[in-house]
Write an enzyme that holds these catalytic residues in place. Structure first.
Site: not given
Length: 339
Positions: A49, A51, A206, A210, A240, A244
């Site tokens: 799913s 990216i 997060y 990262k 991003i 969808q």
């Protein structure tokens, strides 16, 4: 004191200067040939799913044999697993060494002991540290509750495990590699985030994870020749829109709020960055920021972060991108908002 003419000292000084300066900056005007991907074998972690799915689909459509390493469940719309040329799902938990190792071994059997590309895109969303501490359920005790560690487990530990396995297999498969065609180098592509460079308020786990991915990449990028002479680069996407078909989406309200300050990019902008890194032999040890492109031109505003000591470890590039409105706005500067 007389100047030394020691050739070894001269070489050491040059190596140090090269390390501080980094490799050549990305030239986005250079033509890239997607044909170099044809016949290659790629692993995309988290490719079911978001990216990762976009990158897996792009690799597959350009002739790659793509293995998606992700948790159980169907791939996003647009993937037909019954088609031999479509990405194939290998169920695994990237935060588990045993599960990930077994998946890599399965892929090597499936691919005929071939591995050319590994994209490290598995990741999960943050927990808000304010919510964890201040918004406790009614009747809860005064004893602190252990915070969730899933973000570190997947985003950082899973990335470390995946990178380790990629480097191990690149090294051990080097002897059988045929580099005559296209002068190919194995590709290890890290997926960081703009949060690897800029604070994201209260997303403590997060941001920490990262930043860790960025540190992992920087620790190996100058020494990739040791590991099958592979090429390592990092993508740092801004926010991003992967709503969808994605289970990792944010609510519309949250999207509207965050895009008051940062432009919302598309998965296609990140895919464009990935293809540039994977198909351009001249891009090595670079960090590429993926931002909202111009209409009908995905990736057209992506830029090199210049993440090297002599370039202030990307600090100036990030600041300029906000000042120029490429990423979003700084202070009272206007931005286009959601697009």
């Amino acid at each position: 004191m007389a100047a030394t003419n020691d050739p070894e000292l001269t070489r050491r000084k040059q190596r140090q200067e090269d390390f501080l300066r980094g490799t050549s900056k990305i030239n986005f005007d250079d033509h890239i040939d997607h044909c170099v991907l044809s016949g290659k074998t790629a692993i995309v972690t988290g490719g079911a799913s978001g990216i990762g799915h976009g990158i897996a689909q792009a690799l597959s459509s350009n002739g790659c044999k793509v293995a998606v390493l992700d948790l159980s469940g169907p791939l996003e719309a647009g993937t037909d697993e019954s088609n031999i040329d479509s990405p194939k799902l290998f169920e695994c938990d990237v935060s588990s060494w045993e599960s990930l190792l077994a998946a890599f071994q399965e892929v090597l059997i499936w691919s005929g002991n071939s591995l050319d590309i590994v994209v490290l895109s598995a990741g999960v969303r943050s927990h808000n540290i304010k919510d964890l501490i201040l918004e406790r359920p009614a009747g809860s005790t005064s004893t602190p509750v252990k915070p969730p560690s899933s973000v570190f487990d997947v985003n950082l530990l899973g990335t470390y495990y995946s990178a380790y396995l990629a480097l191990w297999y690149f090294t051990n498969l080097e002897a059988k590699r045929d580099e005559a065609e296209f002068n190919w180098k194995p590709q290890l592509l890290f997926i960081g985030s703009l949060a690897s460079y800029v604070e994201q308020p209260l997303s403590a786990d997060y941001c920490a994870s990262k930043h860790g991915v960025r540190g992992l990449w920087k620790s190996v990028r100058s020494h990739s020749a040791l590991f099958g002479d592979c090429q390592t680069n990092l993508l740092a996407p801004t926010f991003i829109d992967n709503r969808q078909g994605s289970t990792k989406s944010r609510g519309d309200g949250a999207l509207i709020s965050l895009t008051n300050d940062v432009k919302l990019g598309e998965v296609s902008d990140v895919v464009a960055g990935a293809l540039r890194c994977l198909c351009d032999r001249n891009i090595e040890g670079r960090a590429l920021c993926c931002v909202k492109g111009e209409q009908s031109s995905p990736g057209s505003n992506n830029f090199d972060l210049c993440d090297n000591l002599i370039d202030f470890n990307a600090g100036k590039s990030v600041l300029d991108s906000f000042r120029n409105g490429v990423v979003g706005r700084l202070g009272t500067q206007n931005t286009t908002g959601p697009q």
